[in-house]
Structure formats: C-alpha cells, structure tokens
Write a protein that holds these residues in place. Structure first.
Motif, PDB file in Angstrom:
ATOM      1  N   TYR A 188      40.313 -36.378  -4.262  1.00  0.00           N
ATOM      2  CA  TYR A 188      40.602 -37.808  -4.338  1.00  0.00           C
ATOM      3  C   TYR A 188      42.025 -38.044  -3.842  1.00  0.00           C
ATOM      4  O   TYR A 188      42.973 -37.421  -4.328  1.00  0.00           O
ATOM      5  N   LYS A 189      42.174 -38.942  -2.905  1.00  0.00           N
ATOM      6  CA  LYS A 189      43.500 -39.290  -2.377  1.00  0.00           C
ATOM      7  C   LYS A 189      43.793 -40.748  -2.721  1.00  0.00           C
ATOM      8  O   LYS A 189      42.990 -41.632  -2.406  1.00  0.00           O
ATOM      9  N   ARG A 190      44.909 -40.975  -3.356  1.00  0.00           N
ATOM     10  CA  ARG A 190      45.274 -42.342  -3.718  1.00  0.00           C
ATOM     11  C   ARG A 190      45.502 -43.191  -2.470  1.00  0.00           C
ATOM     12  O   ARG A 190      46.180 -42.776  -1.535  1.00  0.00           O
ATOM     13  N   PHE A 203      54.529 -38.626  -8.926  1.00  0.00           N
ATOM     14  CA  PHE A 203      53.124 -38.193  -8.929  1.00  0.00           C
ATOM     15  C   PHE A 203      52.914 -36.962  -9.800  1.00  0.00           C
ATOM     16  O   PHE A 203      51.926 -36.879 -10.537  1.00  0.00           O
ATOM     17  N   ALA A 204      53.839 -36.008  -9.743  1.00  0.00           N
ATOM     18  CA  ALA A 204      53.680 -34.766 -10.515  1.00  0.00           C
ATOM     19  C   ALA A 204      53.569 -35.051 -12.008  1.00  0.00           C
ATOM     20  O   ALA A 204      52.824 -34.380 -12.726  1.00  0.00           O
ATOM     21  N   LYS A 205      54.306 -36.055 -12.484  1.00  0.00           N
ATOM     22  CA  LYS A 205      54.283 -36.382 -13.912  1.00  0.00           C
ATOM     23  C   LYS A 205      53.129 -37.306 -14.281  1.00  0.00           C
ATOM     24  O   LYS A 205      52.590 -37.238 -15.388  1.00  0.00           O
ATOM     25  N   ASN A 206      52.768 -38.188 -13.371  1.00  0.00           N
ATOM     26  CA  ASN A 206      51.828 -39.257 -13.707  1.00  0.00           C
ATOM     27  C   ASN A 206      50.403 -39.036 -13.227  1.00  0.00           C
ATOM     28  O   ASN A 206      49.514 -39.835 -13.553  1.00  0.00           O
ATOM     29  N   LYS A 207      50.173 -37.979 -12.456  1.00  0.00           N
ATOM     30  CA  LYS A 207      48.828 -37.778 -11.925  1.00  0.00           C
ATOM     31  C   LYS A 207      47.860 -37.398 -13.048  1.00  0.00           C
ATOM     32  O   LYS A 207      48.213 -36.638 -13.967  1.00  0.00           O
ATOM     33  N   PRO A 208      46.634 -37.896 -12.998  1.00  0.00           N
ATOM     34  CA  PRO A 208      45.626 -37.483 -13.982  1.00  0.00           C
ATOM     35  C   PRO A 208      45.099 -36.097 -13.642  1.00  0.00           C
ATOM     36  O   PRO A 208      45.110 -35.687 -12.473  1.00  0.00           O
ATOM     37  N   LYS A 209      44.644 -35.363 -14.648  1.00  0.00           N
ATOM     38  CA  LYS A 209      44.065 -34.048 -14.374  1.00  0.00           C
ATOM     39  C   LYS A 209      42.723 -34.210 -13.698  1.00  0.00           C
ATOM     40  O   LYS A 209      42.362 -33.462 -12.786  1.00  0.00           O
ATOM     41  N   TRP A 210      41.938 -35.188 -14.163  1.00  0.00           N
ATOM     42  CA  TRP A 210      40.614 -35.447 -13.610  1.00  0.00           C
ATOM     43  C   TRP A 210      40.515 -36.921 -13.231  1.00  0.00           C
ATOM     44  O   TRP A 210      41.216 -37.763 -13.792  1.00  0.00           O
ATOM     45  N   ILE A 211      39.605 -37.204 -12.328  1.00  0.00           N
ATOM     46  CA  ILE A 211      39.274 -38.584 -12.014  1.00  0.00           C
ATOM     47  C   ILE A 211      37.946 -38.903 -12.680  1.00  0.00           C
ATOM     48  O   ILE A 211      36.932 -38.251 -12.428  1.00  0.00           O
ATOM     49  N   GLU A 212      37.955 -39.876 -13.542  1.00  0.00           N
ATOM     50  CA  GLU A 212      36.736 -40.271 -14.231  1.00  0.00           C
ATOM     51  C   GLU A 212      36.821 -41.741 -14.587  1.00  0.00           C
ATOM     52  O   GLU A 212      37.902 -42.326 -14.612  1.00  0.00           O
ATOM     53  N   GLY A 213      35.655 -42.344 -14.859  1.00  0.00           N
ATOM     54  CA  GLY A 213      35.646 -43.745 -15.245  1.00  0.00           C
ATOM     55  C   GLY A 213      34.724 -44.574 -14.385  1.00  0.00           C
ATOM     56  O   GLY A 213      33.728 -44.078 -13.846  1.00  0.00           O
ATOM     57  N   ASP A 214      35.049 -45.839 -14.227  1.00  0.00           N
ATOM     58  CA  ASP A 214      34.219 -46.795 -13.508  1.00  0.00           C
ATOM     59  C   ASP A 214      34.158 -46.460 -12.017  1.00  0.00           C
ATOM     60  O   ASP A 214      35.198 -46.347 -11.354  1.00  0.00           O
ATOM     61  N   LYS A 215      32.957 -46.305 -11.508  1.00  0.00           N
ATOM     62  CA  LYS A 215      32.757 -45.895 -10.115  1.00  0.00           C
ATOM     63  C   LYS A 215      33.384 -46.896  -9.137  1.00  0.00           C
ATOM     64  O   LYS A 215      34.041 -46.504  -8.158  1.00  0.00           O
ATOM     65  N   GLU A 270      52.520 -33.853  -1.718  1.00  0.00           N
ATOM     66  CA  GLU A 270      52.877 -34.742  -0.613  1.00  0.00           C
ATOM     67  C   GLU A 270      51.774 -35.742  -0.291  1.00  0.00           C
ATOM     68  O   GLU A 270      52.048 -36.903   0.037  1.00  0.00           O
ATOM     69  N   LYS A 271      50.531 -35.317  -0.377  1.00  0.00           N
ATOM     70  CA  LYS A 271      49.403 -36.193  -0.042  1.00  0.00           C
ATOM     71  C   LYS A 271      48.854 -36.939  -1.262  1.00  0.00           C
ATOM     72  O   LYS A 271      47.991 -37.797  -1.122  1.00  0.00           O
ATOM     73  N   GLN A 272      49.368 -36.598  -2.439  1.00  0.00           N
ATOM     74  CA  GLN A 272      48.921 -37.201  -3.697  1.00  0.00           C
ATOM     75  C   GLN A 272      47.394 -37.116  -3.832  1.00  0.00           C
ATOM     76  O   GLN A 272      46.694 -38.117  -3.938  1.00  0.00           O
ATOM     77  N   ILE A 273      46.920 -35.881  -3.825  1.00  0.00           N
ATOM     78  CA  ILE A 273      45.481 -35.649  -3.951  1.00  0.00           C
ATOM     79  C   ILE A 273      45.169 -34.990  -5.293  1.00  0.00           C
ATOM     80  O   ILE A 273      45.992 -34.283  -5.855  1.00  0.00           O
ATOM     81  N   ILE A 274      43.976 -35.254  -5.780  1.00  0.00           N
ATOM     82  CA  ILE A 274      43.532 -34.735  -7.066  1.00  0.00           C
ATOM     83  C   ILE A 274      42.190 -34.057  -6.861  1.00  0.00           C
ATOM     84  O   ILE A 274      41.263 -34.676  -6.309  1.00  0.00           O
ATOM     85  N   PRO A 275      42.028 -32.807  -7.290  1.00  0.00           N
ATOM     86  CA  PRO A 275      40.748 -32.119  -7.106  1.00  0.00           C
ATOM     87  C   PRO A 275      39.636 -32.776  -7.908  1.00  0.00           C
ATOM     88  O   PRO A 275      39.865 -33.372  -8.965  1.00  0.00           O
ATOM     89  N   PRO A 300      49.364 -22.135 -14.307  1.00  0.00           N
ATOM     90  CA  PRO A 300      48.756 -23.367 -13.813  1.00  0.00           C
ATOM     91  C   PRO A 300      49.755 -24.518 -13.779  1.00  0.00           C
ATOM     92  O   PRO A 300      50.714 -24.535 -14.536  1.00  0.00           O
ATOM     93  N   TRP A 301      49.510 -25.463 -12.895  1.00  0.00           N
ATOM     94  CA  TRP A 301      50.409 -26.606 -12.758  1.00  0.00           C
ATOM     95  C   TRP A 301      49.895 -27.758 -13.588  1.00  0.00           C
ATOM     96  O   TRP A 301      48.787 -27.797 -14.002  1.00  0.00           O
TER      97      TRP A 301
END
Length: 265
Positions: A57-59, A66-78, A137-142, A264-265
């Motif tokens: 997922y790329k914002r 971003f390092a502090k505020n990024k969620p570990k997972w993306i979940e919720g309303d599609k 740099e790309k603000q991506i979340i697995p 782990p990060w």
C-alpha cells in the motif's frame, strides 16, 4: 504480470514486467507433501494455480514522520482505503531497491513481522537496509499475511463479473460460515475479505485460497483457458505454479555468507 518462465505465460496478457519464477532450493522442491499442485477442494481436483503476489500500500498523500506514524497493517473500510492508498507492486519494489531476487524481499516481510519459522527470519543486512530505505522514502506498507490485499478485492470481483459470474461462495474458516452471495453484493460491501478466506465460483472452476501466514494468495482452477481469461481481465502480479512448486518456494539457502538476524522495525 510476473509470469512463470517455462509455463503458459504466452497465453496471458502481461501488464507488468516479467520476472522468472523464483528458483526453489532442492530441499524445498523435494517436499512432495507441500506441493501447490495438484490441489483437492470442493470435491474437485485443481490442476492449475496462479500465485498472486499481493501489492504494498502506497499513500497517495505523504504523511509527516512516517516511521513513527505508519500503521503496521492496513485494515478497515474498503472504500476509504482505496481513496487513501494505491498499489505499489513487487516490480516497483525490485526497481527501487535493485534487489532482483524476490525471495530476499519476502524474507524482509517475515523478519519485520516475526512470522514463520526461524530460518525465514534471517536476511542479508544490505537487502534489509535497501528494503527499509524504500519503505521509508516511498511510504509503503506491506499487505498483512493471511489476507488478500484490499486493493485487489474489487479488480478480482470485476473480472469475475465480466466473465459472467454472479453467485459465489465466500468461506470464513474461523466462524465456520459459508456465505452464498453475489459478486455485485461483494462489490458494494465495504468490509475486506476474512483472513484465510476461500472464495469459489458457483461452478467451482475458480477457487481463491488464502494460506495461513502467507503473503501470497492462490487462484486454483480446473480450466486453464478460463484461468487465463480471468487473468487477462486483471493486472494481478504473480506466477504460475508448476507440479514442483511448493509452499516453501521463497525459502533461501545462504551459502558462505554471513547472515545477521535483524531486529524488526
């Protein structure tokens, strides 16, 4: 689309850069008990399988710290997630990091999320550093393991609809629920698919299957022509399994290389 180097990839319209099927180490390839094919479910024997590599997922709009505020997972309303994020593919990740062995990048996910057995929680430090740099740099979340990417739900359903499918069965294995529903109904639904879900067409010719603690999702089919027709209607990234592909296809055998277990990060 990432396609298998020695299969029916010529029959599939490719939208993404081709990458050869990852090399399987001998100890993995010999494991006949965990081979992806053939697969039996719903009283049928599935002879074909396409392995989906779920995108990151790329914002769409960057966030501060971003390092502090990024969620570990993306979940919720599609629908909310589709507004806020776009796909960042494994091809994009390979191009950004310069790491051509996709298995090494997969190991970064296992390390970062403490998943799977200990041998998966090792990675070359240089690979880990490049992976972290790109994530930041790309603000991506697995995508979370055991889940289909929320960004792939509607493209899959749209393709099924174009093929003429209406009724499908969605299984939630944890609640022991079998939901007989429609493709249109799922398109209008805001929730994501259950983890370790099963989605099967009414004629059972296409089966979408999520394995536990796997970042990839499997599409099984009894009909190769139908599977190719489905893939032509999507931009799914992945490869065809062969009769020797196992669930440990991304296992790595490090030879004469100092490997450090990364925190782990």
């Amino acid at each position: 689309m990432i396609t298998h180097a020695n299969t029916h990839s010529r029959d599939v319209v490719t939208h993404l850069r081709k990458i050869e099927h990852p090399y399987q180490i001998p100890s993995s390839e010999k494991r006949t008990d965990i081979r992806i094919l053939p697969f039996e479910e719903n009283g049928l024997r599935y002879k074909y399988c396409f392995v989906i590599l779920n995108p990151f997922y790329k914002r769409k709009q960057p966030i501060k710290d971003f390092a502090k505020n990024k969620p570990k997972w993306i979940e919720g309303d599609k629908f909310t997630i589709k507004k806020e994020y776009e796909k960042f593919t494994w091809t994009d990740l390979i191009n950004e990091t310069g790491i051509t062995d996709i298995k090494e990048l997969f190991h970064c996910l296992y390390v970062s999320h403490h998943n799977y057995v200990s041998r998966y929680q090792q990675v070359k430090r240089k690979v880990w550093e490049l992976f972290q740099k790109t994530v930041s740099e790309k603000q991506i979340i697995p995508n979370s393991d055991s889940h289909l990417s929320i960004l792939l739900i509607d493209p899959i359903l749209d393709a099924l609809k174009k093929l003429g499918y209406n009724k499908v069965k969605l299984y939630d294995i944890f609640q022991n629920d079998i939901l007989i529903t429609t493709v249109s109904g799922l398109l209008n639904q805001s929730s994501e698919f259950p983890n370790e879900f099963r989605l099967v067409t009414d004629d059972k010719k296409l089966l979408f299957f999520q394995e536990y603690e796997h970042y990839e999702t499997f599409i099984y089919s009894t009909d190769l022509k139908l599977l190719n027709e489905f893939l032509e209607l999507t931009e799914l990234e992945g490869f065809f399994a062969t009769d020797k592909t196992t669930l440990l296809w991304n296992e790595i055998e490090y030879e004469n290389e100092p490997i450090t277990k990364i925190e782990p990060w």
